[in-house]
Design a protein around this motif. Sequence first.
Motif, PDB file in Angstrom:
ATOM      1  N   TRP A  43      22.279  35.472  35.310  1.00 33.33           N
ATOM      2  CA  TRP A  43      20.995  36.169  35.402  1.00 33.33           C
ATOM      3  C   TRP A  43      20.122  35.824  34.203  1.00 33.33           C
ATOM      4  CZ3 TRP A  43      19.069  37.771  39.646  1.00 33.33           C
ATOM      5  CH2 TRP A  43      18.016  38.704  39.685  1.00 33.33           C
ATOM      6  N   CYS A  44      18.868  36.235  34.250  1.00 33.86           N
ATOM      7  CA  CYS A  44      17.921  35.856  33.201  1.00 33.86           C
ATOM      8  C   CYS A  44      18.238  36.482  31.850  1.00 33.86           C
ATOM      9  CB  CYS A  44      16.490  36.190  33.615  1.00 33.86           C
ATOM     10  SG  CYS A  44      16.224  37.906  34.080  1.00 33.86           S
ATOM     11  N   ASP A  45      19.082  37.522  31.826  1.00 33.64           N
ATOM     12  CA  ASP A  45      19.491  38.099  30.550  1.00 33.64           C
ATOM     13  C   ASP A  45      20.659  37.349  29.932  1.00 33.64           C
ATOM     14  OD1 ASP A  45      21.595  38.826  32.169  1.00 33.64           O
ATOM     15  OD2 ASP A  45      21.292  40.988  31.980  1.00 33.64           O
ATOM     16  N   GLY A  46      21.125  36.296  30.606  1.00 30.51           N
ATOM     17  CA  GLY A  46      22.221  35.480  30.091  1.00 30.51           C
ATOM     18  C   GLY A  46      23.588  35.870  30.610  1.00 30.51           C
ATOM     19  N   GLY A  47      23.687  37.011  31.283  1.00 25.79           N
ATOM     20  CA  GLY A  47      24.981  37.475  31.767  1.00 25.79           C
ATOM     21  C   GLY A  47      25.437  36.756  33.021  1.00 25.79           C
ATOM     22  N   ILE A  48      26.737  36.470  33.089  1.00 22.75           N
ATOM     23  CA  ILE A  48      27.320  35.865  34.292  1.00 22.75           C
ATOM     24  C   ILE A  48      27.565  36.962  35.318  1.00 22.75           C
ATOM     25  CG2 ILE A  48      29.335  34.673  35.235  1.00 22.75           C
ATOM     26  CD1 ILE A  48      29.612  33.206  32.589  1.00 22.75           C
ATOM     27  N   VAL A  49      27.045  36.775  36.529  1.00 19.13           N
ATOM     28  CA  VAL A  49      27.198  37.777  37.586  1.00 19.13           C
ATOM     29  C   VAL A  49      28.116  37.289  38.704  1.00 19.13           C
ATOM     30  CG1 VAL A  49      25.012  38.926  37.101  1.00 19.13           C
ATOM     31  CG2 VAL A  49      25.052  36.987  38.689  1.00 19.13           C
ATOM     32  N   GLY A  50      28.544  36.047  38.647  1.00 15.52           N
ATOM     33  CA  GLY A  50      29.432  35.522  39.670  1.00 15.52           C
ATOM     34  C   GLY A  50      29.430  34.007  39.674  1.00 15.52           C
ATOM     35  N   TYR A  51      29.922  33.458  40.785  1.00 12.55           N
ATOM     36  CA  TYR A  51      30.015  32.008  40.937  1.00 12.55           C
ATOM     37  C   TYR A  51      29.598  31.662  42.359  1.00 12.55           C
ATOM     38  CZ  TYR A  51      32.675  32.805  36.736  1.00 12.55           C
ATOM     39  OH  TYR A  51      33.035  33.220  35.485  1.00 12.55           O
ATOM     40  N   CYS A  52      29.277  30.403  42.587  1.00 19.02           N
ATOM     41  CA  CYS A  52      28.787  30.022  43.906  1.00 19.02           C
ATOM     42  C   CYS A  52      29.280  28.633  44.298  1.00 19.02           C
ATOM     43  CB  CYS A  52      27.255  30.039  43.926  1.00 19.02           C
ATOM     44  SG  CYS A  52      26.541  29.742  45.562  1.00 19.02           S
ATOM     45  N   LYS A  53      29.626  28.505  45.572  1.00 18.83           N
ATOM     46  CA  LYS A  53      29.965  27.218  46.166  1.00 18.83           C
ATOM     47  C   LYS A  53      29.047  27.015  47.353  1.00 18.83           C
ATOM     48  CE  LYS A  53      34.804  27.345  44.687  1.00 18.83           C
ATOM     49  NZ  LYS A  53      36.229  27.233  45.103  1.00 18.83           N
ATOM     50  N   ILE A  54      28.303  25.927  47.330  1.00 16.96           N
ATOM     51  CA  ILE A  54      27.311  25.660  48.376  1.00 16.96           C
ATOM     52  C   ILE A  54      27.725  24.438  49.182  1.00 16.96           C
ATOM     53  CG2 ILE A  54      25.850  24.292  46.812  1.00 16.96           C
ATOM     54  CD1 ILE A  54      23.418  25.411  48.346  1.00 16.96           C
ATOM     55  N   GLY A  55      27.462  24.492  50.496  1.00 16.84           N
ATOM     56  CA  GLY A  55      27.832  23.394  51.373  1.00 16.84           C
ATOM     57  C   GLY A  55      29.287  23.433  51.796  1.00 16.84           C
ATOM     58  N   VAL A  56      29.901  24.639  51.771  1.00 15.34           N
ATOM     59  CA  VAL A  56      31.310  24.751  52.153  1.00 15.34           C
ATOM     60  C   VAL A  56      31.441  24.708  53.667  1.00 15.34           C
ATOM     61  CG1 VAL A  56      31.818  26.108  50.092  1.00 15.34           C
ATOM     62  CG2 VAL A  56      31.323  27.284  52.251  1.00 15.34           C
ATOM     63  N   SER A  57      32.649  24.458  54.131  1.00 15.14           N
ATOM     64  CA  SER A  57      32.902  24.405  55.567  1.00 15.14           C
ATOM     65  C   SER A  57      32.947  25.814  56.152  1.00 15.14           C
ATOM     66  CB  SER A  57      34.236  23.708  55.841  1.00 15.14           C
ATOM     67  OG  SER A  57      35.315  24.510  55.382  1.00 15.14           O
ATOM     68  N   PHE A  58      32.785  25.903  57.456  1.00 12.93           N
ATOM     69  CA  PHE A  58      32.882  27.208  58.118  1.00 12.93           C
ATOM     70  C   PHE A  58      34.302  27.746  58.003  1.00 12.93           C
ATOM     71  CE2 PHE A  58      32.928  30.120  61.820  1.00 12.93           C
ATOM     72  CZ  PHE A  58      31.841  30.904  61.464  1.00 12.93           C
ATOM     73  N   GLY A  59      35.284  26.842  57.942  1.00  9.68           N
ATOM     74  CA  GLY A  59      36.668  27.256  57.757  1.00  9.68           C
ATOM     75  C   GLY A  59      36.869  27.971  56.431  1.00  9.68           C
ATOM     76  N   THR A  60      36.176  27.522  55.388  1.00  7.57           N
ATOM     77  CA  THR A  60      36.254  28.190  54.090  1.00  7.57           C
ATOM     78  C   THR A  60      35.732  29.611  54.196  1.00  7.57           C
ATOM     79  OG1 THR A  60      35.995  26.094  52.898  1.00  7.57           O
ATOM     80  CG2 THR A  60      35.477  28.111  51.690  1.00  7.57           C
ATOM     81  N   LEU A  61      34.652  29.789  54.949  1.00  2.40           N
ATOM     82  CA  LEU A  61      34.115  31.128  55.180  1.00  2.40           C
ATOM     83  C   LEU A  61      35.125  31.985  55.936  1.00  2.40           C
ATOM     84  CD1 LEU A  61      31.580  33.016  54.996  1.00  2.40           C
ATOM     85  CD2 LEU A  61      30.986  32.169  57.270  1.00  2.40           C
ATOM     86  N   LEU A  62      35.733  31.417  56.971  1.00  3.08           N
ATOM     87  CA  LEU A  62      36.723  32.165  57.749  1.00  3.08           C
ATOM     88  C   LEU A  62      37.900  32.597  56.888  1.00  3.08           C
ATOM     89  CD1 LEU A  62      36.856  30.175  61.121  1.00  3.08           C
ATOM     90  CD2 LEU A  62      35.752  32.369  60.680  1.00  3.08           C
ATOM     91  N   ASP A  63      38.263  31.777  55.909  1.00  5.26           N
ATOM     92  CA  ASP A  63      39.370  32.127  55.015  1.00  5.26           C
ATOM     93  C   ASP A  63      39.112  33.433  54.267  1.00  5.26           C
ATOM     94  OD1 ASP A  63      41.058  30.048  55.641  1.00  5.26           O
ATOM     95  OD2 ASP A  63      40.383  28.745  54.016  1.00  5.26           O
ATOM     96  N   CYS A  64      37.851  33.764  54.070  1.00  6.07           N
ATOM     97  CA  CYS A  64      37.526  35.014  53.383  1.00  6.07           C
ATOM     98  C   CYS A  64      37.822  36.233  54.253  1.00  6.07           C
ATOM     99  CB  CYS A  64      36.047  35.033  52.984  1.00  6.07           C
ATOM    100  SG  CYS A  64      35.585  33.772  51.770  1.00  6.07           S
ATOM    101  N   PHE A  65      37.890  36.014  55.553  1.00  3.33           N
ATOM    102  CA  PHE A  65      38.134  37.119  56.486  1.00  3.33           C
ATOM    103  C   PHE A  65      39.541  37.088  57.078  1.00  3.33           C
ATOM    104  CE2 PHE A  65      33.596  36.462  56.349  1.00  3.33           C
ATOM    105  CZ  PHE A  65      33.093  37.744  56.281  1.00  3.33           C
ATOM    106  N   GLY A  66      40.272  36.032  56.823  1.00  3.53           N
ATOM    107  CA  GLY A  66      41.636  35.914  57.324  1.00  3.53           C
ATOM    108  C   GLY A  66      42.182  34.537  57.030  1.00  3.53           C
ATOM    109  N   ARG A  67      43.184  34.456  56.154  1.00  3.73           N
ATOM    110  CA  ARG A  67      43.726  33.165  55.733  1.00  3.73           C
ATOM    111  C   ARG A  67      44.418  32.440  56.885  1.00  3.73           C
ATOM    112  NH1 ARG A  67      41.032  32.022  51.149  1.00  3.73           N
ATOM    113  NH2 ARG A  67      40.954  33.843  49.826  1.00  3.73           N
ATOM    114  N   ALA A  68      44.297  31.118  56.872  1.00  2.00           N
ATOM    115  CA  ALA A  68      44.950  30.298  57.890  1.00  2.00           C
ATOM    116  C   ALA A  68      46.442  30.201  57.602  1.00  2.00           C
ATOM    117  CB  ALA A  68      44.341  28.902  57.925  1.00  2.00           C
TER     118      ALA A  68
END
Length: 202
Positions: A43-68
Amino acid sequence: MRPCARQRANIVCSHMLARQKLLTPRQVSRVERIFERDGVLRWCDGGIVGYCKIGVSFGTLLDCFGRAHDKTRSRRVSSAPLSALLDVFDDEPYILWFDLPTETAYIVLRQGCNPQSQIEAWCHALLVARKLSGAEKTGANAELVSEETCIGTIRDTLPAVHAAFETYGPRLRDVGWNLDVASLETRSGCRVSLSRPREGEQ
């Protein structure tokens, strides 16, 4: 160069959202960190608020709701929250999910998602991470609550991102930013094409 682009996106978008202020490339260069962890959301105050991965597969998204399953690759997906999430992004060029346990945003890009939409997706991830940073993750119903909280936050912040880019998007170009080059992916990512049956369709 691309990790630098992500850092610049954090700086520009957080100032735009928090302070309604546009920074020029020269101004951003003065506050850039020489060494920055790739994918960090700051954020603009310098604090880390998280991490991001962009361009991931739909399978990666599904893993968040139920691991293969390791051998069969089959999944038992929690369908209700996934369906609610897809409803939010039914007309959007990307799909965003924020995984509370790892504080990581995952961005799935749809076919035809242009460079500016990728920047909007990153901006959306940054705002969601800011809202959910430090969210309660304990208790008997933590998993259910966190999914509902995430979806609600993702849905409620989407209009703010749209409004910010409607107001400031053209001005970003005016102050020197190139919104036509896809620079947020560290390598060529996946693109998905999703179509869901409308109400009444089989």
